[in-house]
Scaffold this motif. Structure first.
Motif, PDB file in Angstrom:
ATOM      1  N   THR A 158       0.849  -1.192   0.000  1.00  0.00           N
ATOM      2  CA  THR A 158       0.000   0.000   0.000  1.00  0.00           C
ATOM      3  C   THR A 158       0.883   1.239   0.000  1.00  0.00           C
ATOM      4  OG1 THR A 158      -1.792  -1.100   1.202  1.00  0.00           O
ATOM      5  CG2 THR A 158      -1.764   1.300   1.243  1.00  0.00           C
ATOM      6  N   THR A 159       0.613   2.170  -0.928  1.00  0.00           N
ATOM      7  CA  THR A 159       1.305   3.459  -0.927  1.00  0.00           C
ATOM      8  C   THR A 159       0.274   4.583  -0.942  1.00  0.00           C
ATOM      9  OG1 THR A 159       1.449   3.633  -3.346  1.00  0.00           O
ATOM     10  CG2 THR A 159       3.264   2.520  -2.204  1.00  0.00           C
ATOM     11  N   ILE A 160       0.631   5.698  -0.351  1.00  0.00           N
ATOM     12  CA  ILE A 160      -0.177   6.918  -0.425  1.00  0.00           C
ATOM     13  C   ILE A 160       0.726   8.019  -0.951  1.00  0.00           C
ATOM     14  CG2 ILE A 160      -1.529   8.639   0.840  1.00  0.00           C
ATOM     15  CD1 ILE A 160      -2.407   6.484   2.745  1.00  0.00           C
ATOM     16  N   ASN A 161       0.372   8.525  -2.120  1.00  0.00           N
ATOM     17  CA  ASN A 161       1.200   9.546  -2.779  1.00  0.00           C
ATOM     18  C   ASN A 161       2.644   9.068  -2.938  1.00  0.00           C
ATOM     19  OD1 ASN A 161      -1.128  11.125  -2.678  1.00  0.00           O
ATOM     20  ND2 ASN A 161      -0.514  12.082  -0.753  1.00  0.00           N
ATOM     21  N   GLY A 200      -7.610  14.700  -2.326  1.00  0.00           N
ATOM     22  CA  GLY A 200      -6.906  14.305  -3.537  1.00  0.00           C
ATOM     23  C   GLY A 200      -5.826  13.257  -3.345  1.00  0.00           C
ATOM     24  N   ASP A 201      -5.634  12.790  -2.107  1.00  0.00           N
ATOM     25  CA  ASP A 201      -4.602  11.782  -1.868  1.00  0.00           C
ATOM     26  C   ASP A 201      -4.873  10.526  -2.696  1.00  0.00           C
ATOM     27  OD1 ASP A 201      -3.019  13.231  -0.229  1.00  0.00           O
ATOM     28  OD2 ASP A 201      -3.607  12.279   1.641  1.00  0.00           O
ATOM     29  N   VAL A 202      -3.787   9.916  -3.161  1.00  0.00           N
ATOM     30  CA  VAL A 202      -3.871   8.741  -4.038  1.00  0.00           C
ATOM     31  C   VAL A 202      -3.358   7.511  -3.283  1.00  0.00           C
ATOM     32  CG1 VAL A 202      -3.164   7.729  -6.234  1.00  0.00           C
ATOM     33  CG2 VAL A 202      -3.496  10.205  -6.047  1.00  0.00           C
ATOM     34  N   ILE A 203      -4.250   6.566  -3.039  1.00  0.00           N
ATOM     35  CA  ILE A 203      -3.906   5.315  -2.357  1.00  0.00           C
ATOM     36  C   ILE A 203      -3.793   4.231  -3.423  1.00  0.00           C
ATOM     37  CG2 ILE A 203      -4.586   3.648  -0.583  1.00  0.00           C
ATOM     38  CD1 ILE A 203      -6.430   5.899   0.544  1.00  0.00           C
TER      39      ILE A 203
END
Length: 560
Positions: free
Chosen positions: A80-83, A98-101
């Motif tokens: 799992t990554t966030i930004n 707007g964060d991208v998971i």
């Protein structure tokens, strides 16, 4: 307490994107788990169950802790990554709009886009990317796309474009697609990281330009346009008056305006024009005969809820000099966050606030040892720790030199860009005027009552008053006894007439709805975007009808 907290939570949205499928959109109002749908699936309102093999049964969890949404990673069976930053198993990250998971396993990937405000289920569309086309221009007109720079209905889409609009270019170079920032006011973000100049796009990158979210899918851009109109601040002040020796004195009257989230607004006016009276009325500190709402909440009638959404920074700070910076922020978090908030959540919020305002390096310093600029930032941070949606500041840059003042105002600009409303009183606006979106001009009429002399963009204000600076505008409305031109009544009447004309025009000439995206060739020929459907197998270079696009050197994607 839990009932109150649920009332305070604004619903968020999670957009689930799996390439080749219709994006799925979920409203998130409370703690919500996410995971793979099991063979025997029972309806559970507290879990998003998805039919994607790469997901774990217990993949993760969205939760809300007074003002902040969090995502927790509950599995080690995938990445799992966030930004682009990995979230370790058992840890959580505070989410921003707007964060991208990304959930990744081998060559498979699932994307979640977190949107802090739920604005309904919007259609996702796509624009084909043809390498022979070379260049695509992207414009975002946000809320005023039907107006030109004079505030009049525009004769064409082109007429609405101005330097303040979001403008980016997607360009095909040396076998790859790049996105370029063309001097946007708020920047172009790729996976929530602001780009400088240009950046090569990787498959499934998420691009934010203004209020529009794009996903790069190699041969097309998927996008939707997100607006938060139901969170506008609407101000209708009939009058604010006091009685002195049995005589009524009207301090302020006839002020009607609306401010959208994401705007940084200057409050301008000479001495005695009613600026402080105005902000006290808006915050509910001093009630007026008024109707002031944000979304479905009334500042006066729902003050128990609204007080958590308003951050008010007075001219004189109330900081204790013998406390350290981190002690000051921790105390503020304890006072503004509910008693059942966990120690870890409160500490994380304090640390995020320290980082945002550049105070981490001095967190153990006494307040009395701080520089003027650091002390100002701390005053703002004390209010920001509760994550208010409305920020009002009274002369935050007083006593600061030009460099320090600009640095402080840039912090406020960054706060506004998080879809918050920031209103600022300052007596030296011209040195930072480029950071503001709009200006409220208050003027004292011949009866010594404050009234609205103008509300609109900075360029519109200069044209309305026929002045080049904000200082010249103040001189125009100040009385001759105060060294001004004594034109307050003239401009108050002129703006009232303009508002009346606009109100009449909006009723008589309702504009038809316009599609939220256009792709045009240089000759003006429109290339239609298409809705994303479950059977999404069309290739780039094709229109929805299947006709081949004739390559042109440049096209435009116009986002309204």
């Amino acid at each position: 307490m839990s009932g109150l907290l649920e009332d305070l939570v604004d619903p968020a949205k999670i957009v689930v994107i799996k390439i080749g499928s219709v994006p799925k959109q979920f409203k998130v109002e409370k703690e919500l788990a996410i995971g793979k749908q099991s063979l025997f699936h029972f309806k559970n309102d507290d879990k998003i169950s998805l039919e994607y093999p790469l997901l774990d049964k217990n993949q993760g969890k969205f939760s809300h802790t007074f003002g902040n949404w969090h995502y927790s990673n509950l599995t080690e069976n995938n990445v799992t990554t966030i930004n682009d930053t990995e979230v370790e198993f058992g840890s959580y990250t505070i989410l921003k709009n707007g964060d991208v998971i990304r959930i990744k396993k081998d060559d498979d990937m699932l994307i979640f886009v977190f949107l802090k405000k739920f604005a309904g289920n919007l259609e996702w569309k796509r624009v084909p990317l043809n390498p022979e086309q070379k260049v695509y221009h992207i414009y975002s007109h946000v809320s005023d796309y039907l107006k030109n720079r004079k505030g009049e209905p525009a004769a064409s889409i082109d007429e609405t474009r101005s330097e303040s609009e979001h403008h980016a270019v997607v360009r095909y170079t040396d076998g790859s697609w790049y996105v370029e920032d063309i001097d946007t006011t708020r920047g172009v973000l790729v996976n929530q990281n602001k780009i400088e100049g240009s950046r090569k796009l990787e498959l499934y990158d998420v691009i934010n330009i203004g209020d529009t979210h794009f996903v790069f899918v190699g041969d097309y851009l998927a996008y939707n346009h997100e607006t938060f109109k139901n969170h506008d601040l609407e101000i209708h002040i009939q009058e604010r008056s006091v009685r002195n020796m049995f005589k009524k004195q009207i301090l302020l009257k006839d002020i009607n305006l609306k401010i959208e989230p994401g705007n940084m607004v200057l409050i301008l006016g000479g001495s005695g024009a009613g600026k402080t009276t105005f902000i006290n009325a808006v915050t509910g500190y001093e009630k007026a005969k008024a109707d002031i709402t944000q979304g479905d909440l009334n500042v006066y009638n729902d003050y128990g809820k609204m007080k958590y959404k308003i951050g008010m920074v007075p001219q004189q700070d109330l900081l204790r000099g013998d406390d350290t910076v981190i002690m000051t922020l921790t105390n503020a978090a304890e006072m503004r966050m509910p008693s059942d908030t966990s120690f870890e959540a409160r500490r994380a919020r304090v640390q995020d606030t320290l980082d945002l305002f550049g105070l981490d390096a001095v967190k153990n310093e006494l307040v009395d040892k701080l520089s003027g600029g650091q002390r100002k930032r701390l005053s703002i941070a004390v209010e920001f720790v509760a994550d208010p949606s409305l920020f009002i500041l009274d002369e935050p840059d007083s006593g600061l030199d030009g460099v320090m003042a600009r640095d402080l105002m840039r912090q406020l600009r960054n706060i506004a860009d998080q879809y918050k409303i920031v209103m600022v009183i300052t007596h030296t606006p011209d040195r930072v005027i480029d950071l503001f979106d709009k200006v409220i001009v208050l003027a004292k009429n011949s009866s010594h009552t404050g009234q609205l002399a103008f509300y609109g963009s900075i360029s519109e204000a200069k044209e309305f008053f026929n002045k080049e600076t904000m200082e010249d505008i103040v001189l125009a409305i100040n009385s001759e006894g105060e060294g001004g031109e004594g034109q307050a009544d003239v401009f108050i009447e002129k703006f009232a007439k303009l508002q009346a004309e606009k109100a009449t025009s909006s009723v008589e000439n309702t504009e038809p709805e316009v599609d939220d995206a256009e792709v045009k060739t240089e000759t003006g020929e429109k290339i239609a975007s298409e809705n994303i459907t479950a059977d999404d197998k069309k290739k780039s270079g094709k229109t929805p009808s299947g006709d081949t696009i004739t390559p042109n050197p440049e096209v435009e994607v116009s986002l309204t």
